[in-house]
Write an enzyme that holds these catalytic residues in place. Structure first.
Site, mmCIF file in Angstrom:
data_model
loop_
_atom_site.group_PDB
_atom_site.id
_atom_site.type_symbol
_atom_site.label_atom_id
_atom_site.label_comp_id
_atom_site.label_asym_id
_atom_site.label_seq_id
_atom_site.Cartn_x
_atom_site.Cartn_y
_atom_site.Cartn_z
ATOM 1 N N CYS A 355 0.830 -1.205 0.000
ATOM 2 C CA CYS A 355 0.000 0.000 0.000
ATOM 3 C C CYS A 355 0.870 1.262 0.000
ATOM 4 C CB CYS A 355 -0.996 -0.022 1.160
ATOM 5 S SG CYS A 355 -2.421 1.073 0.894
ATOM 6 N N HIS A 439 -3.569 -5.355 1.018
ATOM 7 C CA HIS A 439 -3.360 -5.787 2.399
ATOM 8 C C HIS A 439 -3.878 -7.216 2.550
ATOM 9 C CE1 HIS A 439 -2.266 -1.837 3.939
ATOM 10 N NE2 HIS A 439 -3.329 -1.315 3.361
#
Length: 515
Positions: A355, A439
């Protein structure tokens, strides 16, 4: 039973509210009850995406798993994600509605919709929507176990409280206060917390639950008896200190940044070598729970680092998610970590960016949304250009990588334009440098093992992933351990009566020396 409830409050932050709430949920669901967790307002950098695309606190997702139900936005209607010491992004019913300062969030009331109230800093106007979420859950479930935030004795915030005694009084919820005895001073914490509450709030406090006790509980009993005499309230149990629970952290701001090692299962490595994983503890680190699946692997050691020299002996370096990508990039450069990462890439030594960590590894960042810094050069380790969009991407993607099935979740404003390299999930790979927005991907067992084999080969380690490690199974075992702690060390009959019957009729509390 339908609509029973309980509020688990705490004497302090990190007293154990989240894990006690999860433990009660697991204990109740094993009794055959339909249970849901609830937290009216959460402040956390660790979040999760529900199947309907709503962002909620990671702790509430974990508690939903403990209750064996699918998490929804109803379980955490307000989520604050800190962007600095003084401001947070506000998530309302799973969607971002803007950035607010702490002063604005606790400002005066006015007449507006919930979203307008947040943007205008009128926190009190969220009370009715938050209460409506709780009541909707109570109409559906046998019991709703609510988690408080911080301490109910934060008297400076009581007027605008929508998560502790404010919600307990409105919904007539009995309250059990958890105290962490491992910190010391737990009797003073219990007494002081109760003494600071208004009489109407004191009436709802049914008693206490001691957390993280080490030693012979009989040595504690005289103090518990004296506490009962002083407050008129009983203690519902003494939970022993439990090592290696590995339950999701709620707040990335309070993690120890130096020498912190994620606790892992006690099992020897399968191969001849261990793998050492260093996680760069970037500012506003978020969803660092991504590395829990690595720490659960026998023979993998995970630590958080903030110095360049700590990357030297690492077989894998992870740059995790962050709520401040540009700030994290500057931090990496200031500390020499950026140069250390560049050296690793040049030497073919593994680096994984997730991310925000993926974004800093790219060539260029255009940010007029999060930091408003405009054009910023990235580390240039991946052929990626990132533009921050006002809309947040919230998704639960499914795909494949390294020949294995992968599931994950996405929470980001940055939109990546991948201009080369080998495809890797939604990102790319160049040599030993990987980057993705996904994630939770390492929780996919087959993919995690394939990834670790690649890391071991690149690092020259004789490491072999355990063929039968299931992260999902391990997490279920940990949640069962929480349920066992409640079932074996708490007065479950008394807790069940509280949940079924509601708030106590009113327990008097008069501090010694009062007229």
């Amino acid at each position: 039973m339908r609509g029973g409830g309980l509020l688990v409050a705490g004497t302090t932050s990190d007293a154990g509210k989240s894990v006690v709430t999860a433990g009660i949920c697991r204990w109740l669901v094993r009794k055959g009850l339909k249970v849901a967790p609830f937290k009216g307002q959460n402040m956390s950098l660790n979040s999760f995406v529900t199947r309907e695309g709503a962002e909620i606190g990671r702790a509430q997702a974990m508690q939903a798993q403990a209750a064996r139900v699918e998490p929804t936005a109803l379980m955490n209607p307000v989520l604050l994600k800190p962007g600095s010491d003084r401001s947070s992004q506000v998530i309302l019913m799973g969607k971002p509605v803007g950035e607010l300062s702490a002063r604005g969030f606790f400002g005066k009331a006015g007449g507006a919709s919930p979203g307008e109230a947040l943007r205008g800093g009128r926190r009190e106007e969220l009370f009715e929507p938050v209460l409506a979420c709780l009541e909707e859950l109570r109409s559906t479930y046998d019991a709703v176990i609510c988690e408080g935030a911080g301490s109910p004795a934060e008297i400076n915030l009581r007027r605008t409280d929508i998560v502790n005694m404010g919600i307990a009084r409105a919904a007539r919820l009995p309250v059990v206060v958890v105290g962490d005895i491992d910190r010391g001073g737990v009797f003073a914490q219990f007494f002081g917390t109760t003494a600071l509450l208004a009489p109407e709030d004191q009436e709802l406090v049914a008693g206490y639950l001691v957390n993280k006790f080490r030693g012979d509980v009989t040595l504690l009993e005289p103090g518990l008896d004296m506490l009962h005499g002083l407050t008129g309230r009983r203690t519902f149990g003494v939970l022993p200190y439990a090592h290696g629970l590995g339950i999701d952290e709620e707040d990335g701001l309070r993690v120890s940044l130096r020498g912190a090692v994620r606790e892992s299962v006690v099992a020897p490595p399968v191969g001849e070598d261990v793998l050492r994983v260093a996680v760069c503890a970037v500012p506003l680190m978020s969803n660092f729970t991504d590395v829990d699946a690595l720490a659960a692997e026998p023979g993998v050691v995970v630590r958080f680092v903030d110095r360049a020299e700590e990357l030297v002996d690492a077989d894998l370096v992870v740059v995790p998610g962050t709520r401040g990508t540009v700030r994290a990039l500057a931090w990496l450069r200031e500390r020499g970590l950026a140069d250390a990462l560049a050296r690793r890439a040049a030497e073919g030594r593994p680096v994984l960016g997730i991310c925000g960590g993926f974004q800093v590894l790219g060539e260029h960042i255009e940010d007029e949304v999060e930091s408003r810094a405009g054009s910023v050069e990235g580390l240039g380790l991946l052929p990626v250009r990132v533009r921050f969009a006002p809309e947040k991407t919230l998704a639960r993607p499914v795909g494949s990588a390294l020949g294995e099935h992968v599931e994950g979740y996405e929470i980001h404003h940055g939109v990546a334009d991948v201009r080369g390299g080998e495809p890797f999930l939604d990102g790319c790979r160049v040599g030993s440098v990987w980057g993705t927005h996904w994630h939770g991907s390492l929780e996919s067992d087959g993919f995690r093992r394939a990834f670790l084999r690649e890391v071991a080969t690149a690092a020259g380690r004789r490491f072999v992933p355990a063929p039968d490690t299931s992260f999902g199974t391990l997490r279920e075992e940990q949640l069962d351990r929480l349920g066992d702690l409640i079932e074996e060390h708490a007065d479950t009959d008394a807790l069940l009566r509280l949940i079924e019957q509601g708030a106590p009729a009113g327990l008097p509390f008069v501090p010694p020396g009062a007229p």
